[in-house]
Design an enzyme around this catalytic site. Structure first.
Site, PDB file in Angstrom:
ATOM      1  N   CYS A 151     -21.899  -4.073  -2.717  1.00 13.93           N
ATOM      2  CA  CYS A 151     -23.284  -3.700  -3.023  1.00 13.93           C
ATOM      3  C   CYS A 151     -23.462  -2.190  -3.028  1.00 13.93           C
ATOM      4  O   CYS A 151     -22.745  -1.470  -2.347  1.00 13.93           O
ATOM      5  CB  CYS A 151     -24.230  -4.279  -1.974  1.00 13.93           C
ATOM      6  N   ARG A 179     -18.170   0.185  -7.738  1.00 11.88           N
ATOM      7  CA  ARG A 179     -17.993  -0.626  -6.532  1.00 11.88           C
ATOM      8  C   ARG A 179     -17.860  -2.111  -6.856  1.00 11.88           C
ATOM      9  O   ARG A 179     -17.470  -2.889  -6.001  1.00 11.88           O
ATOM     10  CB  ARG A 179     -19.200  -0.422  -5.600  1.00 11.88           C
ATOM     11  N   TRP A 222     -23.240  -7.511  -4.871  1.00 11.51           N
ATOM     12  CA  TRP A 222     -21.986  -8.271  -4.926  1.00 11.51           C
ATOM     13  C   TRP A 222     -22.214  -9.437  -3.971  1.00 11.51           C
ATOM     14  O   TRP A 222     -22.236  -9.277  -2.762  1.00 11.51           O
ATOM     15  CB  TRP A 222     -20.831  -7.395  -4.479  1.00 11.51           C
ATOM     16  N   ASN A 235     -27.144  -3.797   1.940  1.00 11.06           N
ATOM     17  CA  ASN A 235     -25.695  -3.886   1.755  1.00 11.06           C
ATOM     18  C   ASN A 235     -25.111  -4.317   3.098  1.00 11.06           C
ATOM     19  O   ASN A 235     -25.462  -3.750   4.122  1.00 11.06           O
ATOM     20  CB  ASN A 235     -25.187  -2.492   1.355  1.00 11.06           C
ATOM     21  N   GLY A 236     -24.240  -5.324   3.113  1.00  9.52           N
ATOM     22  CA  GLY A 236     -23.649  -5.773   4.376  1.00  9.52           C
ATOM     23  C   GLY A 236     -24.010  -7.218   4.650  1.00  9.52           C
ATOM     24  O   GLY A 236     -24.354  -7.969   3.734  1.00  9.52           O
ATOM     25  N   GLU A 263       3.068  -1.635  14.127  1.00 10.11           N
ATOM     26  CA  GLU A 263       2.152  -0.849  13.287  1.00 10.11           C
ATOM     27  C   GLU A 263       1.597   0.344  14.078  1.00 10.11           C
ATOM     28  O   GLU A 263       1.471   1.455  13.532  1.00 10.11           O
ATOM     29  CB  GLU A 263       1.020  -1.766  12.777  1.00 10.11           C
ATOM     30  N   LYS A 291       2.014   4.174  12.867  1.00 19.12           N
ATOM     31  CA  LYS A 291       0.891   5.102  12.668  1.00 19.12           C
ATOM     32  C   LYS A 291       1.155   6.401  13.426  1.00 19.12           C
ATOM     33  O   LYS A 291       0.950   7.501  12.905  1.00 19.12           O
ATOM     34  CB  LYS A 291      -0.442   4.506  13.168  1.00 19.12           C
ATOM     35  N   GLU A 295       4.100   8.460  11.800  1.00 16.23           N
ATOM     36  CA  GLU A 295       3.932   9.050  10.471  1.00 16.23           C
ATOM     37  C   GLU A 295       2.950  10.214  10.451  1.00 16.23           C
ATOM     38  O   GLU A 295       3.104  11.112   9.628  1.00 16.23           O
ATOM     39  CB  GLU A 295       3.637   8.000   9.394  1.00 16.23           C
ATOM     40  N   HIS A 344      16.106  -6.200  27.368  1.00 16.87           N
ATOM     41  CA  HIS A 344      17.434  -6.474  26.795  1.00 16.87           C
ATOM     42  C   HIS A 344      18.078  -5.196  26.259  1.00 16.87           C
ATOM     43  O   HIS A 344      18.973  -5.263  25.424  1.00 16.87           O
ATOM     44  CB  HIS A 344      17.307  -7.537  25.698  1.00 16.87           C
ATOM     45  N   LYS A 388       1.490   8.484  -0.899  1.00 16.69           N
ATOM     46  CA  LYS A 388       0.578   7.341  -0.756  1.00 16.69           C
ATOM     47  C   LYS A 388       1.175   6.085  -1.377  1.00 16.69           C
ATOM     48  O   LYS A 388       1.083   5.007  -0.821  1.00 16.69           O
ATOM     49  CB  LYS A 388      -0.767   7.680  -1.410  1.00 16.69           C
TER      50      LYS A 388
HETATM   51  O1  M6R Z   1       0.881   0.386  -1.321  1.00 10.98           O
HETATM   52  P1  M6R Z   1       1.666  -0.443  -0.353  1.00 10.98           P
HETATM   53  O2  M6R Z   1       0.815  -1.206   0.598  1.00 10.98           O
HETATM   54  O3  M6R Z   1       2.661  -1.339  -1.031  1.00 10.98           O
HETATM   55  O4  M6R Z   1       2.478   0.605   0.513  1.00 10.98           O
HETATM   56  C1  M6R Z   1       3.413   0.155   1.451  1.00 10.98           C
HETATM   57  C2  M6R Z   1       3.830   1.277   2.351  1.00 10.98           C
HETATM   58  O5  M6R Z   1       4.399   2.323   1.618  1.00 10.98           O
HETATM   59  C3  M6R Z   1       2.659   1.825   3.165  1.00 10.98           C
HETATM   60  O6  M6R Z   1       2.040   0.827   3.919  1.00 10.98           O
HETATM   61  C4  M6R Z   1       3.147   2.925   4.115  1.00 10.98           C
HETATM   62  O7  M6R Z   1       3.953   2.356   5.111  1.00 10.98           O
HETATM   63  C5  M6R Z   1       1.981   3.695   4.721  1.00 10.98           C
HETATM   64  N1  M6R Z   1       2.320   5.071   4.824  1.00 10.98           N
HETATM   65  C6  M6R Z   1       1.609   3.197   6.074  1.00 10.98           C
HETATM   66  O8  M6R Z   1       0.639   3.953   6.698  1.00 10.98           O
END
Ligand code: M6R
Length: 614
Positions: free
Chosen positions: A2, A27, A78, A102-103, A486, A490, A493, A509, A609
């Site tokens: 929305c 959107r 939407w 919206n929501g 994960e 995070k 990276e 182990h 990205k």
């Molecule tokens: O576009 P994708 O979800 O296929 O990308 C996969 C990975 O390259 C992506 O998740 C990457 O690990 C990110 N940097 C994680 O933060």
């Protein structure tokens, strides 16, 4: 998704509202509408035009039946609650009140019940009841402003709202909780909009409302109040029109903005997969995927890279537990070259934010060449994976600009959990009442994510300590094991601190040899069937000198009093949705650690990205 726009103008507003709606088209929407206070001849009236489908349908309608007024609101809808038709299109009217939203108003059924003796509802939406609440409050003698403020207090859910009231002196009302809303400052006029893009042709001076804020806007004033109704000042950001799409708003980084967008992005995912009105997940037929039958599948193969692979690993637990489906999870770069034994009764599901990751795309094509049914769970619906898979399943998280994936992860999880429930229902393992409970747990997520975001300041303080470490460990069991992976990803990276995620029971182990005095260990352990076992593993590392940060709920905190160096208390949530909520904490922890270290958070070194090479 929305979109909202509103104008308190010194000139007629209809054409500009239409133009703003066109800017919100990106959107996605299925109907649109405009309402104005018609002040042309004689006493004012509240009038509207609404149309199903494209904005040009609304434009044609307005050409045939013009709208005149200086104060107005407009909306692209939407559909979430109720079919995408003209009747359910916004603005909604109740007495003197016109409203766009919206929501999701989570407690709309309860509120409708409370009003059913005095009010007639015209729509199937969760929204309409809010207009009735405001109108009812004015009937009891409150001013428009007080009625608006009082009504907000009765709502639960995540939302942005715009309101005009006939006979209330040129005032436009706005509120933000969970879903973003911006105010544009003009010359003798002021505006509201879902984002700076909607307002780009009207104003470059933007105020981004903060969580819980509400506002009263006229042609020459903007009064903002916080959630406690205390008047507050919010910063004005100067936005360049052409850059509006990529604006960070009042956030320091895209990553933080995207972390904060999660109440909204998850609600957009839910809109696609969950029928909140009937408290059920959508069937494959409702998702336009009739060619797929959960009952005929013997196995699922989830294929992805990076964060998306961790989402897939969490989903393995869900599909196995909720639908009794065997699941393989593969990292795409391994899968594509290991010549896996595949049966035609399995389906391959690629999970990818971009839909362009080279390894995942190659793995998807490999599965197609072997005659498997394929699906792609993607954010970018124009991507190669969405186009090439037999079924494209959107996550609708909106553009993710920060390299570190955040909102795409929680939306991937939301889509995967919804699909696992849908499989469980179709395979006869989930009955109606359990489905209702699960669907309700899903629809509460936007609100619970917003609540979890209030831990931000505590997490920022804890991150200062973490930023001084050379390495860190993340531990979890069950679905929280992939979440530990994960969390570690995070952190490494964006902060460049070495971090490892482990299944809590696996540490002894071997890796426990790395624990020394002061090693940070982040333990993810909501109260569930595995809680006590995880706590035992936590104590094993604590006695060897580890510095423990426990992420749990209030029950877990009570049961571990005195055992940790720090404890973060998340809202109490259902076992199934817990990883989605706990994901927020590990994202914020990594983000603030990186900020303390001064790294390039949005574009960390060596990373892209979308990884379109193998
Ligand atoms: O576009 P994708 O979800 O296929 O990308 C996969 C990975 O390259 C992506 O998740 C990457 O690990 C990110 N940097 C994680 O933060």
């Amino acid at each position: 998704m929305c979109g909202i726009i509103g104008i308190a103008g010194n000139q007629p507003v209809t054409d500009r509202l239409l133009e703003g709606l066109k800017r919100l088209e990106y959107r996605g929407y299925d109907s649109a509408g405009i309402a104005v206070i018609n002040d042309d001849n004689g006493p004012s009236t509240l009038v509207r035009r609404r149309a199903e489908g494209k904005i040009r349908n609304l434009e044609n309608l307005i050409n045939e039946e013009p709208l005149e007024g200086h104060l107005g609101i407009a909306h692209t809808r939407w559909a979430t609650h109720g079919a995408p038709n003209t009747m359910n299109a916004h603005p909604h009217f109740a007495g003197r009140v016109g409203l766009v939203h919206n929501g999701i108003i989570e407690n709309f059924t309860l509120l409708r019940d409370q009003l059913k003796d005095t009010r007639t509802f015209q729509t199937e939406t969760d929204t309409e009841v809010v207009a009735h609440l405001i109108d009812e409050a004015m009937k009891s003698g409150l001013s428009g402003k007080d009625a608006f403020a009082a009504s907000l207090k009765q709502l639960t859910g995540a939302f942005a709202i715009g309101v005009v009231i006939d006979g209330v002196d040129g005032q436009l009302f706005a509120a933000r909780r969970g879903s973003p809303l911006a105010i544009g400052l003009g010359d003798g006029e002021n505006y509201i909009g879902s984002d700076a893009i909607a307002l780009a042709s009207l104003s470059s001076k933007i105020i981004y409302l903060e969580e819980g804020d509400w506002a009263v806007i006229t042609t020459d004033s903007v009064e903002i109040f916080d959630a406690n109704d205390t008047p507050v000042e919010r910063a004005v950001t100067i936005v360049s029109g052409s850059l509006a799409a990529a604006e960070k708003g009042n956030y320091r980084h895209f990553m933080l903005k995207e972390i904060y967008e999660q109440p909204e992005s998850v609600s957009h995912t839910l809109t696609h997969y969950v029928d909140a009105f009937h408290h059920k997940v959508k069937t494959l037929a409702e998702l336009d995927m009739e060619g797929l039958d959960w009952n005929k599948l013997e196995r699922l193969s989830l294929i992805a890279c990076g964060t998306a692979a961790y989402a897939a690993s969490i989903a393995k637990y869900w599909f196995e537990q909720l639908a009794h489906m065997p699941v393989d999870v593969d990292i795409a770069s391994e899968f594509r070259y290991r010549r896996p034994a595949l049966t035609k009764k399995s389906m391959a599901i690629a999970v990818s934010q971009s839909g362009e990751t080279a390894d995942t795309l190659a793995a998807l094509r490999y599965c197609q060449s072997k005659g498997l049914q394929t699906a792609a769970i993607v954010n970018v619906m124009s991507s190669s994976m969405a186009r090439e898979a037999d079924f494209a399943m959107p996550i609708n998280a909106g553009p993710e600009i920060g390299v570190a994936s955040t909102k795409a992860f929680t939306s991937q999880l939301t889509a995967l959990l919804s699909l696992a429930i849908s499989a469980g229902v179709r395979r006869g393992l989930i009955d109606g009442s359990r489905e209702k409970n699960l669907a309700e747990a899903l629809t509460q997520m936007p609100r619970l994510i917003a609540e979890t975001l209030t831990l931000d300041a505590d997490i920022e303080a804890l991150a200062l300590d973490l930023s001084k470490a050379d390495s860190a460990f993340y531990l979890g069991r069950g679905v929280h094991y992939p979440l530990a992976l994960e969390g570690a990803l995070k952190l490494k990276e964006i902060s460049y601190i070495h971090a490892e995620g482990y299944a809590a029971g696996e540490l002894k182990h071997g890796p426990i040899a790395l624990i020394e005095e002061g090693t940070p260990v982040i333990v993810i352990a909501p109260t569930d069937a595995l809680f006590e076992k995880t706590v035992s593993n936590m104590q094993e590392v604590a006695t060897r000198g580890a510095k423990i940060l426990l992420i749990t709920d209030s029950e877990g905190a009570k049961n571990t009093a005195g055992m940790t160096d720090a404890t973060l208390i998340c809202p109490t949530v259902s076992v199934e949705t817990a990883p989605i909520i706990y994901a927020i904490t590990v994202q914020l922890l990594a983000y603030h650690t990186a900020v303390h270290l001064g790294t390039d958070v949005d574009q960390p070194r060596n990373l892209a990205k979308s990884v379109t090479v193998e």
